[in-house]
Write a protein that holds these residues in place. Structure first.
Motif, PDB file in Angstrom:
ATOM      1  N   ALA A 291      -2.967   6.509 -11.097  1.00  0.00           N
ATOM      2  CA  ALA A 291      -2.684   6.992  -9.743  1.00  0.00           C
ATOM      3  C   ALA A 291      -3.943   6.924  -8.882  1.00  0.00           C
ATOM      4  CB  ALA A 291      -2.148   8.419  -9.795  1.00  0.00           C
TER       5      ALA A 291
ATOM      6  N   SER B 169      -5.281   1.120  -2.422  1.00  0.00           N
ATOM      7  CA  SER B 169      -4.537   1.210  -1.158  1.00  0.00           C
ATOM      8  C   SER B 169      -5.467   1.496   0.014  1.00  0.00           C
ATOM      9  CB  SER B 169      -3.471   2.299  -1.248  1.00  0.00           C
ATOM     10  OG  SER B 169      -2.496   1.950  -2.175  1.00  0.00           O
ATOM     11  N   LEU B 170      -6.453   2.350  -0.203  1.00  0.00           N
ATOM     12  CA  LEU B 170      -7.377   2.693   0.876  1.00  0.00           C
ATOM     13  C   LEU B 170      -8.267   1.523   1.286  1.00  0.00           C
ATOM     14  CD1 LEU B 170      -8.448   6.307  -0.145  1.00  0.00           C
ATOM     15  CD2 LEU B 170      -6.887   5.621   1.688  1.00  0.00           C
TER      16      LEU B 170
ATOM     17  N   LYS C 276       0.830  -1.208   0.000  1.00  0.00           N
ATOM     18  CA  LYS C 276       0.000   0.000   0.000  1.00  0.00           C
ATOM     19  C   LYS C 276       0.862   1.256   0.000  1.00  0.00           C
ATOM     20  CE  LYS C 276      -2.515  -1.278   3.555  1.00  0.00           C
ATOM     21  NZ  LYS C 276      -3.568  -1.276   4.590  1.00  0.00           N
ATOM     22  N   SER C 277       1.936   1.263   0.770  1.00  0.00           N
ATOM     23  CA  SER C 277       2.822   2.429   0.848  1.00  0.00           C
ATOM     24  C   SER C 277       3.483   2.711  -0.501  1.00  0.00           C
ATOM     25  CB  SER C 277       3.892   2.209   1.908  1.00  0.00           C
ATOM     26  OG  SER C 277       3.316   2.018   3.160  1.00  0.00           O
TER      27      SER C 277
ATOM     28  N   SER D  55      -7.442  -1.696   0.711  1.00  0.00           N
ATOM     29  CA  SER D  55      -6.553  -2.857   0.924  1.00  0.00           C
ATOM     30  C   SER D  55      -6.917  -4.057   0.066  1.00  0.00           C
ATOM     31  CB  SER D  55      -6.557  -3.279   2.402  1.00  0.00           C
ATOM     32  OG  SER D  55      -6.093  -2.250   3.219  1.00  0.00           O
TER      33      SER D  55
ATOM     34  N   ALA E  63       1.669   6.968  -6.725  1.00  0.00           N
ATOM     35  CA  ALA E  63       0.563   7.857  -7.074  1.00  0.00           C
ATOM     36  C   ALA E  63       0.933   9.321  -6.818  1.00  0.00           C
ATOM     37  CB  ALA E  63      -0.693   7.478  -6.290  1.00  0.00           C
ATOM     38  N   VAL E  64       1.554   9.596  -5.681  1.00  0.00           N
ATOM     39  CA  VAL E  64       1.970  10.968  -5.375  1.00  0.00           C
ATOM     40  C   VAL E  64       2.996  11.443  -6.404  1.00  0.00           C
ATOM     41  CG1 VAL E  64       3.226  12.378  -3.694  1.00  0.00           C
ATOM     42  CG2 VAL E  64       1.419  10.847  -2.922  1.00  0.00           C
TER      43      VAL E  64
ATOM     44  N   VAL F 107      -4.419   4.749  -5.414  1.00  0.00           N
ATOM     45  CA  VAL F 107      -4.875   5.311  -4.140  1.00  0.00           C
ATOM     46  C   VAL F 107      -6.113   4.565  -3.648  1.00  0.00           C
ATOM     47  CG1 VAL F 107      -5.865   7.359  -3.049  1.00  0.00           C
ATOM     48  CG2 VAL F 107      -3.863   7.578  -4.514  1.00  0.00           C
TER      49      VAL F 107
ATOM     50  N   ARG G  37       2.362   1.912  -3.463  1.00  0.00           N
ATOM     51  CA  ARG G  37       1.339   2.415  -4.386  1.00  0.00           C
ATOM     52  C   ARG G  37       1.034   3.893  -4.130  1.00  0.00           C
ATOM     53  NH1 ARG G  37      -2.717  -1.550  -6.671  1.00  0.00           N
ATOM     54  NH2 ARG G  37      -1.612  -3.526  -6.669  1.00  0.00           N
ATOM     55  N   ILE G  38       0.948   4.274  -2.864  1.00  0.00           N
ATOM     56  CA  ILE G  38       0.679   5.675  -2.528  1.00  0.00           C
ATOM     57  C   ILE G  38       1.836   6.561  -2.998  1.00  0.00           C
ATOM     58  CG2 ILE G  38       0.435   7.310  -0.610  1.00  0.00           C
ATOM     59  CD1 ILE G  38      -2.116   5.815  -1.029  1.00  0.00           C
TER      60      ILE G  38
END
Length: 68
Positions: A41, A48-49, A10-11, A51, A17-18, A45, A13-14
């Motif tokens: 992106a 990731s949110l 998840k981290s 999961s 995206a950023v 996100v 992917r974030i």
């Protein structure tokens, strides 16, 4: 929908995206490629949110360590 994404996944992917969002708004990427990457992106996100990645079950991947 069972969680299939771990914290590291998840981290990453974030962060990707950023990075894409920063590149788009600084006009490093633009046009059709920019739009496609912005959509990607957004998907990163969102997944990731919640999961959950819909491709992981198809590919047989599970990076989540928790058992539900």
């Amino acid at each position: 929908m069972k969680a299939n994404m771990g914290t590291l996944d998840k981290s990453i992917r974030i962060l990707i995206a950023v990075g894409i969002i920063i590149l788009y708004f600084t006009d490093t990427i633009s046009g059709m490629l920019g739009i496609i990457l912005l959509v990607l992106a957004g998907v990163f996100v969102l997944t990731s949110l919640v999961s959950f990645c819909p491709l992981y079950p198809i590919l047989g991947i599970n990076t989540c360590k928790k058992k539900y």
